[in-house]
Motif scaffolding. Structure first.
Motif, PDB file in Angstrom:
ATOM      1  N   LEU A  66       6.429  12.689  -3.627  1.00  0.00           N
ATOM      2  CA  LEU A  66       6.516  11.544  -2.723  1.00  0.00           C
ATOM      3  C   LEU A  66       5.445  10.527  -3.083  1.00  0.00           C
ATOM      4  O   LEU A  66       4.300  10.895  -3.386  1.00  0.00           O
ATOM      5  N   PRO A  69       1.596   6.213   0.240  1.00  0.00           N
ATOM      6  CA  PRO A  69       1.789   4.901   0.856  1.00  0.00           C
ATOM      7  C   PRO A  69       0.610   3.969   0.557  1.00  0.00           C
ATOM      8  O   PRO A  69      -0.541   4.386   0.491  1.00  0.00           O
ATOM      9  N   THR A  88       1.041  10.211   7.128  1.00  0.00           N
ATOM     10  CA  THR A  88       2.454  10.285   6.778  1.00  0.00           C
ATOM     11  C   THR A  88       2.813  11.590   6.101  1.00  0.00           C
ATOM     12  O   THR A  88       3.961  11.920   6.008  1.00  0.00           O
ATOM     13  N   SER A 107      12.408  11.443   1.147  1.00  0.00           N
ATOM     14  CA  SER A 107      12.355  10.413   0.112  1.00  0.00           C
ATOM     15  C   SER A 107      12.603   9.009   0.665  1.00  0.00           C
ATOM     16  O   SER A 107      12.504   8.024  -0.056  1.00  0.00           O
ATOM     17  N   ASP A 108      12.903   8.912   1.957  1.00  0.00           N
ATOM     18  CA  ASP A 108      13.169   7.623   2.588  1.00  0.00           C
ATOM     19  C   ASP A 108      11.884   7.072   3.210  1.00  0.00           C
ATOM     20  O   ASP A 108      11.034   7.823   3.676  1.00  0.00           O
ATOM     21  N   LYS A 109      11.754   5.763   3.242  1.00  0.00           N
ATOM     22  CA  LYS A 109      10.553   5.140   3.812  1.00  0.00           C
ATOM     23  C   LYS A 109      10.454   5.336   5.315  1.00  0.00           C
ATOM     24  O   LYS A 109       9.367   5.293   5.874  1.00  0.00           O
ATOM     25  N   SER A 110      11.577   5.583   5.978  1.00  0.00           N
ATOM     26  CA  SER A 110      11.546   5.766   7.433  1.00  0.00           C
ATOM     27  C   SER A 110      11.215   7.208   7.830  1.00  0.00           C
ATOM     28  O   SER A 110      11.180   7.521   9.014  1.00  0.00           O
ATOM     29  N   HIS A 112       9.324  10.389   9.015  1.00  0.00           N
ATOM     30  CA  HIS A 112       8.126  10.548   9.833  1.00  0.00           C
ATOM     31  C   HIS A 112       8.173  11.901  10.540  1.00  0.00           C
ATOM     32  O   HIS A 112       9.144  12.644  10.407  1.00  0.00           O
TER      33      HIS A 112
END
Length: 148
Positions: A66, A69, A88, A107-110, A112
């Motif tokens: 990953l 960020p 994160t 793998s998605d930015k959203s 959480h």
């Protein structure tokens, strides 16, 4: 069993015509291994291996790591410059204080974590504990039915 000149000639002839070692052994009354051993000692041409090298499975690839960020720089006087960034990754989180239930695709930015208060001694909140932990029914485990 002895290898007479006649048997050696028959072995050589059958070997050169492409017969299998087991078939030659049956015709000569010896084992397949005896045929292979004698063919080796006579320096007869080697047979190709029946195992295909290109039939091996492809090596497994490791999943991509990953990305870390990137936190944009804030002006020195802003309020956001004094707030700690929200963790994160699971390793960056303080265990035992907030729910560690993953939500979404990593793998998605959203992606959480739940972040609701965790139950004491558990990594999840009450809602996610209900999904993660299932109590076993003793009667069902013993094969007994509950029908009266």
């Amino acid at each position: 069993m002895t290898w007479t000149p006649d048997r050696i000639d028959e072995l050589t002839r059958l070997w050169n015509t492409g017969h299998s070692a087991s078939m030659i052994g049956k015709k000569l009354g010896v084992s397949k291994n005896a045929v292979v051993g004698k063919a080796h000692r006579l320096n007869l041409p080697a047979r190709p291996s029946p195992i295909r090298k290109d039939a091996r499975p492809a090596p497994r690839r490791r999943p991509a790591a990953l990305p870390t960020p990137v936190v944009p720089d804030e002006p020195e006087g802003s309020v956001a410059a004094f707030e700690a960034p929200k963790p994160t990754r699971l390793a960056e989180r303080r265990s035992g204080q907030s729910c560690q239930w993953p939500i979404g695709d990593p793998s998605d930015k959203s992606f959480h974590f739940c972040d609701d208060p965790a139950l004491p001694g558990k990594p999840y909140c009450s809602k996610h504990c209900a999904s993660a932990y299932i109590k076993k029914d003793r009667d069902r485990d013993r094969g007994e039915s509950r029908v009266a």
